[in-house]
Design a protein around this motif. Structure first.
Motif, PDB file in Angstrom:
ATOM      1  N   PHE A  56      13.726  -5.349   1.009  1.00  0.00           N
ATOM      2  CA  PHE A  56      15.038  -5.391   1.657  1.00  0.00           C
ATOM      3  C   PHE A  56      15.898  -4.174   1.314  1.00  0.00           C
ATOM      4  CE2 PHE A  56      13.423  -9.675   1.306  1.00  0.00           C
ATOM      5  CZ  PHE A  56      13.645 -10.174   2.582  1.00  0.00           C
ATOM      6  N   GLU A  57      15.306  -3.196   0.650  1.00  0.00           N
ATOM      7  CA  GLU A  57      16.073  -2.004   0.296  1.00  0.00           C
ATOM      8  C   GLU A  57      16.343  -1.157   1.539  1.00  0.00           C
ATOM      9  OE1 GLU A  57      14.534  -1.663  -4.324  1.00  0.00           O
ATOM     10  OE2 GLU A  57      13.731  -0.277  -2.817  1.00  0.00           O
ATOM     11  N   ASP A  58      17.387  -0.331   1.461  1.00  0.00           N
ATOM     12  CA  ASP A  58      17.861   0.422   2.617  1.00  0.00           C
ATOM     13  C   ASP A  58      17.039   1.689   2.827  1.00  0.00           C
ATOM     14  OD1 ASP A  58      20.199  -1.290   3.272  1.00  0.00           O
ATOM     15  OD2 ASP A  58      20.761  -0.719   1.239  1.00  0.00           O
ATOM     16  N   SER A  59      15.800   1.468   3.220  1.00  0.00           N
ATOM     17  CA  SER A  59      14.865   2.559   3.465  1.00  0.00           C
ATOM     18  C   SER A  59      14.117   2.281   4.758  1.00  0.00           C
ATOM     19  CB  SER A  59      13.866   2.681   2.299  1.00  0.00           C
ATOM     20  OG  SER A  59      12.738   3.442   2.671  1.00  0.00           O
ATOM     21  N   ARG A  60      13.797   3.318   5.489  1.00  0.00           N
ATOM     22  CA  ARG A  60      13.035   3.134   6.731  1.00  0.00           C
ATOM     23  C   ARG A  60      11.651   2.567   6.460  1.00  0.00           C
ATOM     24  NH1 ARG A  60      14.871   6.047  11.236  1.00  0.00           N
ATOM     25  NH2 ARG A  60      12.733   6.357  11.960  1.00  0.00           N
ATOM     26  N   LYS A  61      11.139   2.711   5.227  1.00  0.00           N
ATOM     27  CA  LYS A  61       9.810   2.210   4.907  1.00  0.00           C
ATOM     28  C   LYS A  61       9.808   0.753   4.453  1.00  0.00           C
ATOM     29  CE  LYS A  61       7.827   6.708   3.689  1.00  0.00           C
ATOM     30  NZ  LYS A  61       7.123   7.494   2.636  1.00  0.00           N
ATOM     31  N   SER A  62      10.956   0.208   4.126  1.00  0.00           N
ATOM     32  CA  SER A  62      11.019  -1.192   3.692  1.00  0.00           C
ATOM     33  C   SER A  62      10.922  -2.105   4.913  1.00  0.00           C
ATOM     34  CB  SER A  62      12.335  -1.457   2.945  1.00  0.00           C
ATOM     35  OG  SER A  62      12.415  -0.664   1.780  1.00  0.00           O
ATOM     36  N   PRO A  63      10.012  -3.074   4.915  1.00  0.00           N
ATOM     37  CA  PRO A  63       9.750  -3.858   6.130  1.00  0.00           C
ATOM     38  C   PRO A  63      10.934  -4.658   6.642  1.00  0.00           C
ATOM     39  CG  PRO A  63       8.552  -4.757   4.248  1.00  0.00           C
ATOM     40  CD  PRO A  63       9.083  -3.435   3.815  1.00  0.00           C
ATOM     41  N   PHE A  64      11.885  -5.035   5.762  1.00  0.00           N
ATOM     42  CA  PHE A  64      13.022  -5.837   6.209  1.00  0.00           C
ATOM     43  C   PHE A  64      14.350  -5.156   5.865  1.00  0.00           C
ATOM     44  CE2 PHE A  64       9.634  -8.928   4.853  1.00  0.00           C
ATOM     45  CZ  PHE A  64       9.116  -9.097   6.129  1.00  0.00           C
ATOM     46  N   SER A  65      14.339  -3.828   5.909  1.00  0.00           N
ATOM     47  CA  SER A  65      15.546  -3.064   5.618  1.00  0.00           C
ATOM     48  C   SER A  65      16.545  -3.187   6.761  1.00  0.00           C
ATOM     49  CB  SER A  65      15.188  -1.587   5.422  1.00  0.00           C
ATOM     50  OG  SER A  65      14.700  -1.039   6.647  1.00  0.00           O
ATOM     51  N   ILE A  66      17.769  -2.743   6.502  1.00  0.00           N
ATOM     52  CA  ILE A  66      18.779  -2.707   7.561  1.00  0.00           C
ATOM     53  C   ILE A  66      18.298  -1.833   8.712  1.00  0.00           C
ATOM     54  CG2 ILE A  66      20.054  -0.732   6.613  1.00  0.00           C
ATOM     55  CD1 ILE A  66      21.747  -3.857   8.073  1.00  0.00           C
ATOM     56  N   HIS A  67      17.504  -0.801   8.392  1.00  0.00           N
ATOM     57  CA  HIS A  67      16.982   0.093   9.418  1.00  0.00           C
ATOM     58  C   HIS A  67      16.026  -0.652  10.350  1.00  0.00           C
ATOM     59  CE1 HIS A  67      18.358   2.696   6.201  1.00  0.00           C
ATOM     60  NE2 HIS A  67      18.345   3.736   7.020  1.00  0.00           N
ATOM     61  N   GLN A  68      15.087  -1.385   9.770  1.00  0.00           N
ATOM     62  CA  GLN A  68      14.112  -2.104  10.594  1.00  0.00           C
ATOM     63  C   GLN A  68      14.784  -3.186  11.440  1.00  0.00           C
ATOM     64  OE1 GLN A  68      11.190  -1.096  10.983  1.00  0.00           O
ATOM     65  NE2 GLN A  68      10.518  -0.024   9.150  1.00  0.00           N
ATOM     66  N   ILE A  69      15.703  -3.918  10.841  1.00  0.00           N
ATOM     67  CA  ILE A  69      16.359  -5.008  11.573  1.00  0.00           C
ATOM     68  C   ILE A  69      17.225  -4.448  12.699  1.00  0.00           C
ATOM     69  CG2 ILE A  69      17.980  -6.934  11.401  1.00  0.00           C
ATOM     70  CD1 ILE A  69      17.033  -7.350   8.530  1.00  0.00           C
ATOM     71  N   ALA A  70      18.005  -3.405  12.399  1.00  0.00           N
ATOM     72  CA  ALA A  70      18.886  -2.838  13.416  1.00  0.00           C
ATOM     73  C   ALA A  70      18.091  -2.230  14.571  1.00  0.00           C
ATOM     74  CB  ALA A  70      19.795  -1.783  12.788  1.00  0.00           C
TER      75      ALA A  70
END
Length: 378
Positions: free
Chosen positions: A116-130
């Motif tokens: 859940f960390e704010d990285s494009r590589k984290s599967p459930f990051s803010i980036h992936q969700i947005a």
């Protein structure tokens, strides 16, 4: 300062006692666990603190167009979706008896937080969700509603084999047993289920006839809470006491960082930012009526037991049921404006619109199997 808990983060523990849990003889329920508010206050707080608290962040890798480096002001429901999924993974991989403390370095726990960390590589990051929200007609920087974040999480979990979870979003206020069995049961194996039930329980506030059902949902084993909030602010609800729901509030802006293996002082500091000792409270009647109930079933037996409890405790209690449970799918009921006189005569609707957290248009999601084109970013 932002909202709610920044005062808690700043205050000395020896200062004024926070008003998180009232001194009452009413039981306190936290995610299926019953506590005594007076005798078990510190245990309650330990339980609250063991949940993964996801908040606004600043300074992350730019996201979308324009290049956003913070989700302050638009990411609260996305953060609530993260908290819901994180709690589901804690329940699945560590169990309900697991508790966090400042020295925790359990590798399974760290795997969960890293996701859940704010990285494009984290599967459930803010980036992936947005970015995945684009498949639900939500541009980066737009508010989500409970149904939208549920649909996005449903897609994202398919790309993370380690999480070992499948999501079913029960539309039209109907949990269809055979649809879920078909989804989760493969021969003699059962893929763990996160069941999300989006509901609309009023026009601008929760109709009081549904409050008892909401309370009961926090008492059922397997509950992983409720995503919803109050108008224009999303919250992750984890329990209740008396006539008030207890929630974790994402409206605190914290710096971006990584926990990794939690070996350095900075990594330990970031891990601390994922935990909040004090829950906030809101009267059920003041909650936004757009919300979603959430349950995890690790086995087929747990799913059968959940259905039995939902039927006995929520659907067949004599009060207005929150939703239906059926063996097979049925034609969704739709009201006629000329004949509908009171919402309390019918099941709650998920396709009404109002000035809520972020009104979801669910007309395009007539089934739980919508699979619009989308891209998983790396």
């Amino acid at each position: 300062m932002d909202l709610a808990f920044e005062n808690y983060l700043a205050q000395d523990s020896s200062s004024i006692e926070p008003d998180d849990i009232p001194k009452t003889n009413n039981p306190v329920w936290i995610l299926g666990r019953k506590y005594n508010a007076i005798q078990e206050l510190e245990l309650i707080r330990r339980d609250v603190q063991s949940r993964v608290w996801c908040t606004y962040r600043k300074g992350f890798v730019p996201l979308g167009r324009p290049q956003l480096t913070t989700d302050k002001g638009w990411g609260c429901m996305l953060r609530c979706g993260q908290m819901l999924l994180a709690q589901s993974l804690l329940e699945l991989h560590l169990g309900r008896d697991w508790f966090w403390h400042s020295e925790t370095r359990d590798p399974t726990y760290l795997k969960i937080v890293n996701r859940f960390e704010d990285s494009r590589k984290s599967p459930f990051s803010i980036h992936q969700i947005a970015m995945m929200g684009d498949s639900e007609d939500k541009r980066v920087g737009e508010w989500f509603g409970p149904n939208t974040v549920a649909q996005v999480l449903k897609k994202l979990v398919k790309y993370d084999d380690w999480c070992s979870l499948t999501i079913h979003v029960a539309m039209d206020n109907n949990v269809v047993i055979q649809e879920i069995i078909k989804l989760c049961e493969k021969g003699d194996t059962w893929k763990p289920l996160l069941l999300i039930i989006p509901l609309r329980l009023g026009l601008s506030e929760v109709n009081p006839i549904y409050i008892n059902g909401l309370k009961k949902s926090f008492e059922i084993p397997g509950t992983v809470g409720l995503i919803g909030g109050k108008p224009n602010q999303a919250h992750y609800f984890i329990g209740y006491v008396g006539d008030e729901a207890l929630y974790l509030d994402p409206h605190t802006t914290q710096k971006c960082g990584s926990v990794k293996d939690k070996l350095t002082a900075s990594e330990m500091e970031i891990d601390e930012t994922y935990h909040q000792k004090f829950a906030a409270r809101i009267n059920f009647e003041k909650m936004d009526p757009s919300l979603a109930l959430c349950f995890i079933c690790k086995t087929r037996t747990e799913f059968d037991e959940l259905c039995a409890r939902l039927k006995s405790d929520i659907i067949s209690t004599g009060s207005q049921p929150l939703f239906e449970i059926t063996e097979t799918s049925q034609t969704p009921w739709r009201s006629c404006p000329s004949t509908t006189t009171s919402q309390s005569q019918h099941f709650p609707r998920t396709d009404l619109t109002s000035n809520s957290i972020a009104s979801d248009s669910t007309s395009k999601h007539n089934t739980d199997d919508s699979e619009e084109d989308f891209e998983f970013i790396l």
